[in-house]
Write a protein that holds these residues in place. Structure first.
Motif, PDB file in Angstrom:
ATOM      1  N   GLN A  23       0.826  -1.199   0.000  1.00  0.00           N
ATOM      2  CA  GLN A  23       0.000   0.000   0.000  1.00  0.00           C
ATOM      3  C   GLN A  23       0.865   1.255   0.000  1.00  0.00           C
ATOM      4  O   GLN A  23       1.871   1.323   0.691  1.00  0.00           O
ATOM      5  N   GLN A  27      -1.457   4.023  -5.475  1.00  0.00           N
ATOM      6  CA  GLN A  27      -2.133   2.793  -5.883  1.00  0.00           C
ATOM      7  C   GLN A  27      -3.063   2.974  -7.079  1.00  0.00           C
ATOM      8  O   GLN A  27      -3.216   2.052  -7.869  1.00  0.00           O
ATOM      9  N   ILE A  28      -3.650   4.134  -7.227  1.00  0.00           N
ATOM     10  CA  ILE A  28      -4.579   4.367  -8.333  1.00  0.00           C
ATOM     11  C   ILE A  28      -3.880   4.184  -9.679  1.00  0.00           C
ATOM     12  O   ILE A  28      -4.474   3.663 -10.618  1.00  0.00           O
ATOM     13  N   LEU A  31      -3.873   0.539 -11.111  1.00  0.00           N
ATOM     14  CA  LEU A  31      -5.112  -0.120 -11.534  1.00  0.00           C
ATOM     15  C   LEU A  31      -5.114  -0.566 -12.995  1.00  0.00           C
ATOM     16  O   LEU A  31      -5.438  -1.723 -13.275  1.00  0.00           O
ATOM     17  N   ARG A  35      -5.371  -4.426 -14.112  1.00  0.00           N
ATOM     18  CA  ARG A  35      -6.574  -4.796 -14.880  1.00  0.00           C
ATOM     19  C   ARG A  35      -6.181  -5.460 -16.195  1.00  0.00           C
ATOM     20  O   ARG A  35      -6.776  -6.456 -16.605  1.00  0.00           O
ATOM     21  N   PHE A  42     -12.088  -3.340 -11.653  1.00  0.00           N
ATOM     22  CA  PHE A  42     -11.466  -2.234 -10.923  1.00  0.00           C
ATOM     23  C   PHE A  42     -11.839  -2.234  -9.438  1.00  0.00           C
ATOM     24  O   PHE A  42     -10.986  -1.995  -8.582  1.00  0.00           O
ATOM     25  N   SER A  43     -13.100  -2.499  -9.120  1.00  0.00           N
ATOM     26  CA  SER A  43     -13.492  -2.477  -7.706  1.00  0.00           C
ATOM     27  C   SER A  43     -12.823  -3.606  -6.930  1.00  0.00           C
ATOM     28  O   SER A  43     -12.401  -3.415  -5.782  1.00  0.00           O
ATOM     29  N   ILE A  45      -9.914  -4.947  -7.676  1.00  0.00           N
ATOM     30  CA  ILE A  45      -8.501  -4.564  -7.552  1.00  0.00           C
ATOM     31  C   ILE A  45      -8.328  -3.568  -6.410  1.00  0.00           C
ATOM     32  O   ILE A  45      -7.438  -3.709  -5.573  1.00  0.00           O
ATOM     33  N   LYS A  46      -9.203  -2.559  -6.347  1.00  0.00           N
ATOM     34  CA  LYS A  46      -9.131  -1.569  -5.273  1.00  0.00           C
ATOM     35  C   LYS A  46      -9.268  -2.233  -3.913  1.00  0.00           C
ATOM     36  O   LYS A  46      -8.532  -1.900  -2.975  1.00  0.00           O
ATOM     37  N   ASN A  47     -10.219  -3.155  -3.796  1.00  0.00           N
ATOM     38  CA  ASN A  47     -10.413  -3.860  -2.523  1.00  0.00           C
ATOM     39  C   ASN A  47      -9.171  -4.648  -2.132  1.00  0.00           C
ATOM     40  O   ASN A  47      -8.734  -4.613  -0.979  1.00  0.00           O
ATOM     41  N   LEU A  49      -6.048  -4.210  -3.135  1.00  0.00           N
ATOM     42  CA  LEU A  49      -4.948  -3.300  -2.806  1.00  0.00           C
ATOM     43  C   LEU A  49      -5.137  -2.706  -1.418  1.00  0.00           C
ATOM     44  O   LEU A  49      -4.188  -2.609  -0.638  1.00  0.00           O
ATOM     45  N   GLY A  50      -6.379  -2.330  -1.110  1.00  0.00           N
ATOM     46  CA  GLY A  50      -6.672  -1.728   0.183  1.00  0.00           C
ATOM     47  C   GLY A  50      -6.528  -2.690   1.350  1.00  0.00           C
ATOM     48  O   GLY A  50      -6.163  -2.294   2.454  1.00  0.00           O
TER      49      GLY A  50
END
Length: 90
Positions: A23, A27-28, A31, A35, A42-43, A45-47, A49-50
């Motif tokens: 982290q 991080q953006i 993506l 992907r 994308f959602s 991947i965000k989850n 990464l978070g």
């Protein structure tokens, strides 16, 4: 050497490798790369990464195509400044 490679491909001592992106504030920008190289949305991947969850899992030496995808993703992430961790969970 060929026998060793064949043993890996037959499932003997296969390593399961998990790829985790550390982290940080950038991080953006990771993506699109993730992907492009995975089947994740994308959602998701965000989850991942978070949460510090793996973005890719690979059975090393089982499938040449998967090995190549993992290597490509690692190289692309490193080239854009990501810090990654690889875990062998076999």
């Amino acid at each position: 050497m060929i026998q060793l490679i064949m043993a890996f491909k037959e499932g003997i001592n296969i390593s399961v490798i998990l790829l985790v992106v550390e982290q940080n504030e950038n991080q953006i920008k990771y993506l699109p790369t993730i992907r492009k190289n995975t089947n994740l949305g994308f959602s998701e991947i965000k989850n991942r990464l978070g949460n510090g969850s793996p973005i890719m899992e690979c059975n090393l030496f089982k499938d040449d195509e998967d090995d190549t995808k993992l290597k490509k993703l690692i190289n692309e992430l490193l080239n854009i400044g990501a810090k990654i961790r690889l875990y062998d969970v076999s």
